[in-house]
Design a protein around this motif. Sequence first.
Motif, PDB file in Angstrom:
ATOM      1  N   ASP A  24     -52.793  68.777  19.642  1.00  0.00           N
ATOM      2  CA  ASP A  24     -52.868  68.220  21.004  1.00  0.00           C
ATOM      3  C   ASP A  24     -52.480  69.590  22.182  1.00  0.00           C
ATOM      4  OD1 ASP A  24     -52.012  66.820  23.404  1.00  0.00           O
ATOM      5  OD2 ASP A  24     -50.817  65.536  22.271  1.00  0.00           O
ATOM      6  N   ALA A  26     -50.596  69.101  24.701  1.00  0.00           N
ATOM      7  CA  ALA A  26     -49.312  68.912  25.046  1.00  0.00           C
ATOM      8  C   ALA A  26     -48.107  69.584  24.152  1.00  0.00           C
ATOM      9  CB  ALA A  26     -48.884  67.382  25.021  1.00  0.00           C
ATOM     10  N   LEU A  50     -59.465  64.379  26.902  1.00  0.00           N
ATOM     11  CA  LEU A  50     -58.382  64.631  27.757  1.00  0.00           C
ATOM     12  C   LEU A  50     -58.228  63.485  28.663  1.00  0.00           C
ATOM     13  CD1 LEU A  50     -57.916  68.319  28.387  1.00  0.00           C
ATOM     14  CD2 LEU A  50     -56.735  66.903  26.537  1.00  0.00           C
ATOM     15  N   ASP A  51     -57.030  62.843  28.866  1.00  0.00           N
ATOM     16  CA  ASP A  51     -56.799  61.773  30.118  1.00  0.00           C
ATOM     17  C   ASP A  51     -56.252  62.634  31.156  1.00  0.00           C
ATOM     18  OD1 ASP A  51     -56.448  59.950  31.695  1.00  0.00           O
ATOM     19  OD2 ASP A  51     -54.983  58.969  30.684  1.00  0.00           O
ATOM     20  N   GLU A  53     -54.884  61.859  33.857  1.00  0.00           N
ATOM     21  CA  GLU A  53     -53.577  61.298  34.487  1.00  0.00           C
ATOM     22  C   GLU A  53     -52.530  61.383  33.520  1.00  0.00           C
ATOM     23  OE1 GLU A  53     -53.588  59.712  37.227  1.00  0.00           O
ATOM     24  OE2 GLU A  53     -55.622  60.294  37.462  1.00  0.00           O
ATOM     25  N   SER A  54     -52.643  61.818  32.100  1.00  0.00           N
ATOM     26  CA  SER A  54     -51.542  62.144  31.197  1.00  0.00           C
ATOM     27  C   SER A  54     -51.284  63.365  30.853  1.00  0.00           C
ATOM     28  CB  SER A  54     -51.707  61.277  29.912  1.00  0.00           C
ATOM     29  OG  SER A  54     -52.823  61.831  29.226  1.00  0.00           O
ATOM     30  N   ILE A  55     -51.982  64.406  31.580  1.00  0.00           N
ATOM     31  CA  ILE A  55     -51.721  66.003  31.273  1.00  0.00           C
ATOM     32  C   ILE A  55     -51.553  66.631  32.671  1.00  0.00           C
ATOM     33  CG2 ILE A  55     -53.393  65.795  29.447  1.00  0.00           C
ATOM     34  CD1 ILE A  55     -55.364  67.216  30.973  1.00  0.00           C
ATOM     35  N   ASP A  56     -50.899  67.843  32.541  1.00  0.00           N
ATOM     36  CA  ASP A  56     -50.821  68.607  33.673  1.00  0.00           C
ATOM     37  C   ASP A  56     -51.853  69.509  33.903  1.00  0.00           C
ATOM     38  OD1 ASP A  56     -49.877  70.599  35.726  1.00  0.00           O
ATOM     39  OD2 ASP A  56     -48.074  71.288  34.584  1.00  0.00           O
TER      40      ASP A  56
END
Length: 309
Positions: A24, A26, A50-51, A53-56
């Motif tokens: 991952d 993350a 990857l989404d 909205e859920s990652i930097d």
Amino acid sequence: MSLDAESAPPDLDVACHLNVVLADVASDLLPAALDALVDAGYRRVVLPPLDPESIDVAGLARVFAARGIAPITIAGQLPGADVSSDDADERAAGAAALRAAVELTAALGGDQMNGVPYGLFGSPTGPTPESALSRSAVEVGRVADYAHERGITMTFEVLNRYETSAINTAAQAMRYVEASGSEHLGIHLDTFHMAVEEGDLAEAITLALPRLGYLELGQSGRGGLSRGAVDVPELVRHAFDSGYTGRLGVEAFSREVLSPGASDMLAIWRAPYLDGVGLAQDAMRVIRRGFALSTEGRRAARLARLSHE
């Protein structure tokens, strides 16, 4: 004094799938994993889907840029957002998802987007209708042109029959490219899938060469490139001697590295390797051996010897 292919590594543009070493983006181990890939000679890393909205996104871009390794993204389709659908709204949603993936690629600092943009990924229940392929090709071709305008190369991966019934061979891929109407859509061949579907892997590379944008090297058992049914060095040699100038990729999967969900989706039931960094290092040695067998590789070795005499 003479130099071999490993003591004088060639300047090859090779990517490694992140999931070879890490499950991952993350993970706190991401910087160390990328450093290990750079040290092994990789210039790019292929990211799992990857989404945004859920990652930097900005933070990830900085991590890649700081290490001089460029990301390659993966784009796909979902139920209700599928460019092969006979429903116009679903096709529009699928195309919008692909354009969003293009924008994510640019934001991460990448210039290439791979994936399965032509339809749904997963165990097929029957043949893909020609009408669905035609609809898909038109939409994907438009997105490829959109990506090109933003400095991004878009490719689509040719998968084996157990993951799609849409495009399984290089010949089908070439027909799909023609149907797309885009001059910028590239083909992504993967030797793991080719070993299932192609009668002659070298011949398939030659056939796809005019539009081959990414040649991924995966072994028959999903493990290290050194052992398996695929003669990776010979295929690398063939690609270079045939005039291929695009990027190479390395892909392998182990249940010890992947998340359980990703392992299940990809049917990775075993652990063909435990050390992802070691696998990536060995894969680079295998690729360099293949390059050394090519005309270009032999020429580079001769020049290296002359410069050190």
